[in-house]
Write a protein that holds these residues in place. Structure first.
Motif, short mmCIF file in Angstrom:
data_model
loop_
_atom_site.label_atom_id
_atom_site.label_comp_id
_atom_site.label_asym_id
_atom_site.label_seq_id
_atom_site.Cartn_x
_atom_site.Cartn_y
_atom_site.Cartn_z
N THR A 132 0.82 -1.22 0.00
CA THR A 132 0.00 0.00 0.00
C THR A 132 0.85 1.27 0.00
OG1 THR A 132 -0.15 0.17 2.42
CG2 THR A 132 -1.76 -1.24 1.31
N GLY A 133 2.14 1.14 0.25
CA GLY A 133 3.02 2.31 0.28
C GLY A 133 4.26 2.04 1.10
N GLU A 134 5.13 3.03 1.17
CA GLU A 134 6.36 2.88 1.94
C GLU A 134 6.04 2.82 3.44
OE1 GLU A 134 10.66 5.13 2.76
OE2 GLU A 134 9.16 6.02 1.41
N VAL A 135 6.54 1.77 4.11
CA VAL A 135 6.23 1.53 5.52
C VAL A 135 7.42 1.99 6.36
CG1 VAL A 135 5.74 -0.21 7.28
CG2 VAL A 135 4.72 -0.41 5.00
N THR A 136 7.13 2.81 7.37
CA THR A 136 8.16 3.30 8.28
C THR A 136 7.74 3.05 9.72
OG1 THR A 136 8.71 5.08 6.74
CG2 THR A 136 9.53 5.30 9.00
N HIS A 137 8.65 2.49 10.49
CA HIS A 137 8.45 2.34 11.94
C HIS A 137 9.29 3.41 12.61
CE1 HIS A 137 9.46 -0.09 15.83
NE2 HIS A 137 8.52 0.81 16.05
N ARG A 138 8.62 4.39 13.19
CA ARG A 138 9.32 5.53 13.79
C ARG A 138 9.24 5.42 15.32
NH1 ARG A 138 8.12 12.02 12.80
NH2 ARG A 138 8.89 12.73 14.83
N VAL A 139 10.35 5.76 15.98
CA VAL A 139 10.40 5.73 17.44
C VAL A 139 10.81 7.10 17.94
CG1 VAL A 139 11.49 4.69 19.46
CG2 VAL A 139 10.97 3.28 17.46
N ASP A 140 9.98 7.68 18.82
CA ASP A 140 10.27 8.96 19.45
C ASP A 140 10.35 8.76 20.96
OD1 ASP A 140 10.06 11.07 17.22
OD2 ASP A 140 8.20 9.93 16.98
N LEU A 141 11.33 9.40 21.59
CA LEU A 141 11.53 9.29 23.03
C LEU A 141 11.21 10.61 23.71
CD1 LEU A 141 14.90 7.31 23.23
CD2 LEU A 141 12.57 6.41 23.29
N SER A 142 10.56 10.51 24.86
CA SER A 142 10.24 11.62 25.77
C SER A 142 10.12 12.99 25.12
CB SER A 142 11.23 11.64 26.93
OG SER A 142 10.94 10.56 27.79
N GLY A 143 11.21 13.78 25.08
CA GLY A 143 11.13 15.13 24.55
C GLY A 143 10.65 15.20 23.12
N GLU A 144 10.88 14.12 22.35
CA GLU A 144 10.46 14.09 20.95
C GLU A 144 9.01 13.65 20.80
OE1 GLU A 144 13.18 11.15 19.72
OE2 GLU A 144 14.88 12.49 19.49
N VAL A 145 8.41 13.13 21.88
CA VAL A 145 7.06 12.58 21.80
C VAL A 145 6.01 13.67 21.65
CG1 VAL A 145 5.27 11.35 23.11
CG2 VAL A 145 7.60 10.43 23.00
N ALA A 146 6.22 14.81 22.33
CA ALA A 146 5.20 15.86 22.38
C ALA A 146 4.63 16.24 21.01
CB ALA A 146 5.75 17.08 23.11
N PRO A 147 5.46 16.47 19.98
CA PRO A 147 4.90 16.91 18.69
C PRO A 147 4.01 15.86 18.02
CG PRO A 147 7.26 17.39 18.82
CD PRO A 147 6.93 16.49 19.97
N VAL A 148 4.21 14.58 18.33
CA VAL A 148 3.42 13.53 17.66
C VAL A 148 2.35 12.93 18.57
CG1 VAL A 148 5.15 12.90 15.94
CG2 VAL A 148 5.28 11.89 18.22
N LEU A 149 2.31 13.39 19.82
CA LEU A 149 1.35 12.82 20.76
C LEU A 149 -0.09 13.19 20.39
CD1 LEU A 149 1.22 11.08 23.31
CD2 LEU A 149 1.27 13.17 24.67
N LYS A 150 -0.28 14.38 19.82
CA LYS A 150 -1.64 14.80 19.46
C LYS A 150 -2.23 13.88 18.41
CE LYS A 150 -4.36 18.83 18.08
NZ LYS A 150 -4.34 20.26 17.74
N ASP A 151 -1.42 13.51 17.39
CA ASP A 151 -1.90 12.61 16.35
C ASP A 151 -2.21 11.24 16.95
OD1 ASP A 151 -2.58 12.13 13.64
OD2 ASP A 151 -0.72 11.02 13.37
N PHE A 152 -1.37 10.80 17.88
CA PHE A 152 -1.61 9.52 18.55
C PHE A 152 -2.90 9.58 19.37
CE2 PHE A 152 -1.31 7.06 22.49
CZ PHE A 152 -1.26 5.78 21.97
N SER A 153 -3.12 10.67 20.10
CA SER A 153 -4.32 10.78 20.93
C SER A 153 -5.58 10.73 20.08
CB SER A 153 -4.28 12.07 21.77
OG SER A 153 -4.38 13.21 20.95
N ARG A 154 -5.51 11.28 18.86
CA ARG A 154 -6.66 11.20 17.95
C ARG A 154 -7.01 9.76 17.63
NH1 ARG A 154 -6.73 10.02 12.90
NH2 ARG A 154 -4.47 10.26 12.68
N MET A 155 -6.00 8.93 17.33
CA MET A 155 -6.25 7.53 17.02
C MET A 155 -6.73 6.77 18.25
SD MET A 155 -3.22 6.44 14.35
CE MET A 155 -1.85 6.97 15.39
N TYR A 156 -6.13 7.08 19.40
CA TYR A 156 -6.54 6.41 20.64
C TYR A 156 -8.00 6.72 20.97
CZ TYR A 156 -6.67 5.22 25.62
OH TYR A 156 -7.02 4.70 26.84
N GLU A 157 -8.40 7.97 20.80
CA GLU A 157 -9.76 8.36 21.18
C GLU A 157 -10.80 7.87 20.18
OE1 GLU A 157 -9.36 12.56 21.78
OE2 GLU A 157 -8.59 12.30 23.84
N GLN A 158 -10.38 7.47 18.97
CA GLN A 158 -11.31 6.83 18.03
C GLN A 158 -11.91 5.57 18.65
OE1 GLN A 158 -9.71 5.85 14.19
NE2 GLN A 158 -9.32 7.98 13.62
#
Length: 361
Positions: free
Chosen positions: A199-225
């Motif tokens: 279906t497309g290029e697959v990437t497994h990305r890992v963010d730690l603590s200080g790097e998590v904040a910018p991507v946490l909002k997108d994660f919270s959207r999926m979690y709250e679905q």
């Protein structure tokens, strides 16, 4: 009672704020060393969730001048069968789903700490009506020695089954891990990963603590679905992230296809254990591909590559967890009651309900 022991009660956040270093030093010396009992986790929870119906009730147990035990508790005011009751509970639940809770002590002092707390509670029942310690680790030495004292004195204490936490004892290599899996699990993981890559290029990305904040909002959207609004939980995580940033306790694994995040796992890193705390999946993506399981598999492989010795799924009996796991631990709930009318009536009511369930089978 051994008079070389003293118990101090902490009832304010200001006092709890001063305990960080001593709290974590004792936790690191104990048999109960988990992130859910750390000062950062429980102080942040207290900041976020202690309201007017709860107040701090943290017990510090000293042997002479040395801190040897901590009971991380609060007292919650409830109504039961028309009576007002004061219930002792653990900090950390239910809002943040903390697991492996315990009264922790310096190694070798568990028995003395449990006995001191037992006598402290039963010699002064004026400030509590019931003790309801949920999600105690089943191998807790506090639980063992506390219940031994309950039985020795002929008092009433009740244990009930709590949640089960599946886990994986990780080998040193990914090949060794894969060899442990069932043939069906290996083939399913490989097949779904191949389908996803189409279906497309697959990437497994890992963010730690200080790097998590910018991507946490997108994660919270999926979690709250899946689970609905969780503003309180993510507010807690934001504060925890700041407080524990230097320790890199938070790790967000994201599965990205063609520039689009389709799944996320929020992990907790603590010692040699990586724990899967929250999962978020974009349910608008192709439902024929198990993207959650793909991300679990990739996260486990990365944990092995980084030298973790345990991958913990934490509480839950979801079927997919048992396809991966080879170990686990049961939690228990402990209940005790004070000598007042309200807790005795509440206990009787619960007993009658249990009898009714048996009779209605």
């Amino acid at each position: 009672m051994n008079r070389s022991y003293q118990i101090t009660v902490v009832e304010s956040l200001e006092k709890m704020a001063e305990l960080g270093g001593a709290w974590n030093a004792l936790l690191n010396e104990s048999r109960s060393n988990t992130v859910f009992l750390s000062w950062e986790w429980l102080y942040t929870w207290s900041e976020c969730f202690l309201k007017s119906d709860r107040r701090l009730f943290v017990l510090l147990i000293y042997k002479e001048e040395e801190l040897v035990g901590i009971a991380p508790w609060c007292i919650r005011h409830i109504r039961s069968y028309g009576f007002s009751m004061r219930k002792i509970e653990f900090l950390g639940i239910p809002e943040t789903g903390s697991d492996y809770l315990d009264v922790f002590a310096k190694r070798g002092k568990e028995k003395e700490v449990a006995e001191q707390i037992y006598h402290f509670l039963h010699n002064s029942t004026s400030f509590w009506d019931s003790l309801a310690l949920h999600d105690l680790a089943s191998d807790s030495l506090f639980l063992l020695h506390f219940m031994n004292q309950v039985e020795k004195d002929g008092k009433y204490g009740e244990l009930r089954h709590g949640p089960y936490c599946p886990s994986i004892a990780l080998p040193q290599t990914i090949d060794a891990f894969k060899s442990r899996l069932s043939r069906n699990r290996r083939e399913q993981f490989s097949r779904h990963l191949r389908l996803l890559r189409k279906t497309g290029e697959v990437t497994h990305r890992v963010d730690l603590s200080g790097e998590v904040a910018p991507v946490l909002k997108d994660f919270s959207r999926m979690y709250e679905q899946r689970w609905g609004a969780a503003d309180g939980l993510f507010h807690f995580l934001d504060k925890l992230m700041i407080r524990s940033e230097e320790k890199n306790w938070l790790q967000l694994d994201s599965l990205n296809v063609g520039g689009r995040n389709i799944a996320g796992l929020l992990h907790l890193r603590y010692g040699k254990t990586l724990s899967m705390y929250l999962m978020g999946v974009d349910h608008s993506f192709d439902k024929s591909i198990s993207i959650g399981n793909i991300l679990v598999g990739l996260s486990i492989e990365k944990a092995i590559a980084e030298g973790f010795s345990k991958y913990d799924f934490l509480r839950g009996d979801e079927e997919y967890k048992f396809h991966w796991s080879n170990d686990g631990k049961r939690a228990v709930h402990l209940y005790c009651y004070g000598k007042r009318a309200a807790p005795l009536i509440s206990m009787t009511g619960q007993f009658i309900k249990s009898i009714a369930k048996v009779l209605m089978r």
